[in-house]
Design an enzyme around this catalytic site. Structure first.
Site, PDB file in Angstrom:
ATOM      1  CE  LYS A  80      -4.004   1.873   2.586  1.00 34.13           C
ATOM      2  NZ  LYS A  80      -4.851   1.700   3.795  1.00 34.13           N
ATOM      3  CB  SER A 155      -8.287   3.484   2.673  1.00 30.90           C
ATOM      4  OG  SER A 155      -7.398   2.911   3.613  1.00 30.90           O
ATOM      5  CB  SER A 179      -8.410   0.636   5.583  1.00 34.43           C
ATOM      6  OG  SER A 179      -9.149   1.799   5.402  1.00 34.43           O
TER       7      SER A 179
HETATM    8  N1  GLN Z   1     -13.184   3.832   6.109  1.00 33.42           N
HETATM    9  C1  GLN Z   1     -12.658   4.307   7.359  1.00 33.42           C
HETATM   10  C2  GLN Z   1     -12.292   5.763   7.223  1.00 33.42           C
HETATM   11  O1  GLN Z   1     -12.621   6.327   6.244  1.00 33.42           O
HETATM   12  C3  GLN Z   1     -11.478   3.476   7.768  1.00 33.42           C
HETATM   13  C4  GLN Z   1     -10.268   3.813   7.019  1.00 33.42           C
HETATM   14  C5  GLN Z   1      -9.079   2.999   7.428  1.00 33.42           C
HETATM   15  O2  GLN Z   1      -9.203   1.972   8.072  1.00 33.42           O
HETATM   16  N2  GLN Z   1      -7.912   3.513   7.097  1.00 33.42           N
HETATM   17  O3  GLN Z   1     -11.712   6.342   8.070  1.00 33.42           O
END
Ligand code: GLN
Length: 498
Positions: A80, A155, A179
């Site tokens: 990532k 994400s 994410s």
């Molecule tokens: N979808 C969640 C957010 O927007 C979690 C994101 C993540 O785990 N980095 O914060």
């Protein structure tokens, strides 16, 4: 014989060890696969074509000199793009870091290099890991290999899609509120968020430091175990990484879950969970029962406050963490147009950050400001404690908890971009584990109208081995994880069963 890009890590490691294939061949096979499908999937922000081949060559050389190498030696992996890679841009899919090249490797990246893994490239994400669909990337959205009109989740959508499409054998993501697990669910991959402190965060670009953890994506529990093994453990560079022995994760995969006490939280089967998701998860629970698990209902009464608490705590921490992007030290700077320093910083940030990141910074700054701190931040931290206590109580009776990872299957591109709240609600079942610091895994749990459904398993802190054991046992009697997305014209079921 399956294609090389369809192999599991353990299969590939075997062939490499017996010198039936070379790391260069394996890397090339993945690069060809990338060339074939990447135009549709768009998982990668950067590919390391020559560098990957050079790494693979070096690896083959070491092996030919008789060096004994571990299971990840020569295995092609995707990372990532919020994990620092020395000499390779680390953009966080943000304009503000578009040209940022870190002078050091994240600890997990350094450990992968030591293990001999071959890094194929850096994967797309929602800007600074804020989002659930990878549409918040400043560059382009990543598509779901199971339906190119749909999101892969986020994400870590790039890492999830890369593994699902066979562009990488395994990948790393980060999970702050889901994410890793949510994109895992939406792309039919095995996706694990370790216990807070199990894996070093050194070199992970911070979003919300009390919640962030790095975790593996794989196409089987065994592969996830091998990758976790390589990255877990104490790191003097991360004071929150825990100095406790790391168990042998692959050795824990006994296939036996007889007598395992499985709790089903009532709050995870509420309105808003799509009927197809509910049905697949209920069937999966029946499968666990048939394997000898003792299933009972339990309650996590504060679940419904998780999203609200998270959207105070995560933005509060992000507003502090992202203060460093001021155009002065590194990253994008809007030069020549500012009247003074304040104007320069403000124009740089206005230009460099996307809408969602700005929304979070403003939310967090507001929640932490004098007069509001008690009303919001402190309340959210209290809720966090209650959510943790829910889990403590549930784990007095149960070894693992099981439910849907996400209330929905992959949604269409653009379906939720205009409504941040609808997007936030997608994380209702993943956020609590981050707030409580416990590990969670999403595994291929079935399909709903041709789209993958993720089954989430949660366990007490440092019980990743237990999660992997259940995941592996489930894989032994199901074939969901062996299926390939037809949208990319892959051969269905071509991969060998263990
Ligand atoms: N979808 C969640 C957010 O927007 C979690 C994101 C993540 O785990 N980095 O914060």
């Amino acid at each position: 014989m399956p294609e090389l890009w369809q192999l599991s890590v353990s299969e590939a490691a075997d062939l490499l060890r017996r010198r039936e294939i070379s790391a260069v061949e394996l890397t090339r096979a993945h690069q060809e696969r990338i060339a074939q499908v990447e135009g549709n999937v768009r998982a990668f922000v950067t590919t390391l074509d020559d560098q990957a081949l050079r790494d693979a060559e070096r690896l083959d050389q070491r092996r030919s000199e008789g060096e004994q190498l571990g299971p990840l030696a020569g295995i092609p992996i995707a990372i990532k793009d919020n994990l620092c890679t020395r000499g390779v841009t680390t953009t966080c899919s943000s304009r503000i870091l578009e040209h940022f090249t870190p002078p050091y490797d994240a600890t997990v990246v350094a450990r992968l290099h030591e293990a001999g893994a071959v890094i194929l490239g850096k994967t797309n994400l929602d800007e600074f890991a804020m989002g659930s669909s990878t549409e918040n990337s400043a560059f382009f959205p990543t598509r779901n290999p199971w339906d190119l009109g749909r999101v892969p989740g986020g994400s870590s959508g790039g890492s999830a899609s890369a593994v699902a499409a066979g562009e990488a054998m395994v990948a790393l993501g980060s999970d702050t509120g889901g994410s890793v697990r949510q994109p895992g669910a939406l792309t039919n991959t095995v996706a694990l968020k370790p216990t807070y402190g199990r894996v070093s965060r050194f070199g992970l670009v911070a979003f919300a430091s009390s919640l962030d953890q790095i975790g593996p994506f794989a196409r089987s529990a065994r592969d996830a175990a091998l990758l976790l093994q390589a990255i877990a453990g104490h790191d003097p560079f991360d004071s929150t990484s825990v100095d406790a022995p790391v168990p042998d994760y692959a050795a824990a995969l006994s296939g036996d879950i007889k007598g395992l006490r499985v709790g089903v939280p009532a709050e995870y089967f509420v309105e808003g969970v799509e009927p197809g998701v509910r049905q697949a998860v209920e069937e999966a629970i029946e499968t666990l029962k048939a394997q000898g698990a003792e299933v009972g209902e339990c309650s996590l009464p504060h679940t419904r406050y998780g999203v609200a608490a998270y959207y105070i705590i995560a933005p509060a921490e992000c507003s502090a963490n992202l203060a460093r992007y001021d155009g002065v030290k590194y990253g994008f700077a809007l030069r020549g147009e500012a009247d003074d320093l304040i104007d320069f910083v403000s124009k740089t940030r206005a230009h460099g950050f996307g809408a969602e990141v700005k929304r979070r910074i403003m939310l967090g700054t507001y929640a932490l400001s004098s007069g509001y701190y008690d009303a919001y931040y402190l309340q959210a931290e209290k809720m966090r404690t209650l959510i943790k206590q829910d889990f403590d109580q549930a784990f007095e009776q149960f070894d693992v908890l099981v439910g849907p990872t996400s209330p929905t299957v992959a949604f269409e591109l653009g379906a939720k971009t205009a409504d941040p709240y609808a997007m936030y609600l997608n994380d209702v079942f993943t956020i609590p584990a981050n707030l409580a610091g416990i590990p969670g895994i999403s595994i291929p749990g079935g399909f709903s109208e041709g789209l993958p459904v993720g089954l989430q398993l949660l366990a007490p802190a440092f019980e990743e081995a237990r999660l992997l054991r259940v995941a592996d046992a489930f894989e032994r009697v199901t074939d969901y994880h062996t299926r390939w997305p037809e949208a990319l014209n892959a051969k269905r079921g071509a991969r060998k069963r263990r």
